[in-house]
Enzyme design. Structure first.
Site, PDB file in Angstrom:
ATOM      1  N   ARG A  38       0.839  -1.203   0.000  1.00 27.28           N
ATOM      2  CA  ARG A  38       0.000   0.000   0.000  1.00 27.28           C
ATOM      3  C   ARG A  38       0.874   1.253   0.000  1.00 27.28           C
ATOM      4  O   ARG A  38       1.873   1.327   0.715  1.00 27.28           O
ATOM      5  CB  ARG A  38      -0.917   0.003   1.211  1.00 27.28           C
ATOM      6  CG  ARG A  38      -1.927  -1.126   1.156  1.00 27.28           C
ATOM      7  CD  ARG A  38      -3.015  -0.991   2.198  1.00 27.28           C
ATOM      8  NE  ARG A  38      -3.861  -2.169   2.193  1.00 27.28           N
ATOM      9  CZ  ARG A  38      -4.849  -2.389   1.332  1.00 27.28           C
ATOM     10  NH1 ARG A  38      -5.144  -1.492   0.429  1.00 27.28           N
ATOM     11  NH2 ARG A  38      -5.552  -3.502   1.389  1.00 27.28           N
ATOM     12  N   ASP A  39       0.461   2.231  -0.781  1.00 30.54           N
ATOM     13  CA  ASP A  39       1.154   3.515  -0.841  1.00 30.54           C
ATOM     14  C   ASP A  39       0.926   4.240   0.484  1.00 30.54           C
ATOM     15  O   ASP A  39      -0.188   4.235   1.011  1.00 30.54           O
ATOM     16  CB  ASP A  39       0.599   4.348  -2.004  1.00 30.54           C
ATOM     17  CG  ASP A  39       1.466   5.546  -2.319  1.00 30.54           C
ATOM     18  OD1 ASP A  39       1.571   6.447  -1.455  1.00 30.54           O
ATOM     19  OD2 ASP A  39       2.018   5.598  -3.426  1.00 30.54           O
ATOM     20  N   GLU A 105       9.803   9.605  -9.347  1.00 35.40           N
ATOM     21  CA  GLU A 105      10.507  10.097  -8.162  1.00 35.40           C
ATOM     22  C   GLU A 105      11.423   9.062  -7.516  1.00 35.40           C
ATOM     23  O   GLU A 105      12.356   9.430  -6.819  1.00 35.40           O
ATOM     24  CB  GLU A 105       9.498  10.612  -7.137  1.00 35.40           C
ATOM     25  CG  GLU A 105       8.734  11.833  -7.635  1.00 35.40           C
ATOM     26  CD  GLU A 105       7.716  12.351  -6.651  1.00 35.40           C
ATOM     27  OE1 GLU A 105       7.558  11.750  -5.559  1.00 35.40           O
ATOM     28  OE2 GLU A 105       7.074  13.362  -6.961  1.00 35.40           O
ATOM     29  N   VAL A 106      11.149   7.789  -7.701  1.00 36.53           N
ATOM     30  CA  VAL A 106      11.988   6.730  -7.123  1.00 36.53           C
ATOM     31  C   VAL A 106      12.624   5.959  -8.274  1.00 36.53           C
ATOM     32  O   VAL A 106      11.921   5.471  -9.157  1.00 36.53           O
ATOM     33  CB  VAL A 106      11.159   5.778  -6.231  1.00 36.53           C
ATOM     34  CG1 VAL A 106      12.039   4.661  -5.678  1.00 36.53           C
ATOM     35  CG2 VAL A 106      10.492   6.549  -5.100  1.00 36.53           C
ATOM     36  N   HIS A 110       8.235   0.990 -10.800  1.00 36.28           N
ATOM     37  CA  HIS A 110       7.050   0.713  -9.986  1.00 36.28           C
ATOM     38  C   HIS A 110       5.822   1.161 -10.752  1.00 36.28           C
ATOM     39  O   HIS A 110       5.875   2.095 -11.547  1.00 36.28           O
ATOM     40  CB  HIS A 110       7.118   1.418  -8.624  1.00 36.28           C
ATOM     41  CG  HIS A 110       7.299   2.889  -8.681  1.00 36.28           C
ATOM     42  ND1 HIS A 110       8.497   3.483  -9.031  1.00 36.28           N
ATOM     43  CD2 HIS A 110       6.444   3.899  -8.422  1.00 36.28           C
ATOM     44  CE1 HIS A 110       8.372   4.807  -8.972  1.00 36.28           C
ATOM     45  NE2 HIS A 110       7.118   5.086  -8.620  1.00 36.28           N
TER      46      HIS A 110
END
Length: 129
Positions: A38-39, A105-106, A110
């Protein structure tokens, strides 16, 4: 801050640390190809991040370097997470940001799986004026 998706893989990124168990996450699915959780800052009623276990910076990197088995396993995992959360009907959004212009951003591939409510248009329509 958006990242350059062409740079080498950084094994100190947050998702690499989650995969190694160095940072906690709320797991919803795992197998040999993928890990889903989960985010922590959900943008929808249901917001799950799904990451491959391999060291891939972006979708482009993954599609160029991953084995056919890794690609199939990851895509099947994404579909299973959607089915397990009853999202196929009424629908969901699957989003992968790539590089600085895409808002990544990462620096670990994903996908965002969002649903559980009507999400509206993905991008606001530009005025014709």
């Amino acid at each position: 801050m958006p990242i350059d998706a062409t740079r080498p893989y950084d094994d100190q990124n947050i998702f690499a640390k989650i995969l190694r168990g160095e940072i906690p996450s709320e797991q919803v699915y795992t197998d040999e190809w993928a890990y889903a959780f989960r985010d922590i800052a959900p943008q929808a009623a249901l917001h799950i991040l799904i990451i491959p276990r391999g060291e891939y910076v972006s979708w482009d990197d993954f599609s160029a370097r991953a084995s056919d088995e890794e690609i199939a396993g990851f895509i099947r995992a994404v579909g299973k997470v959607a089915r397990d959360h009853d999202l196929v009907e009424p629908g969901y959004r699957l989003l992968a940001n790539v590089g600085a212009h895409g808002g990544q951003e990462v620096p670990h591939l994903h996908v965002h799986l969002c649903g559980g409510e009507p999400l509206g248009p993905m991008i606001a329509r530009r005025s014709q004026g």
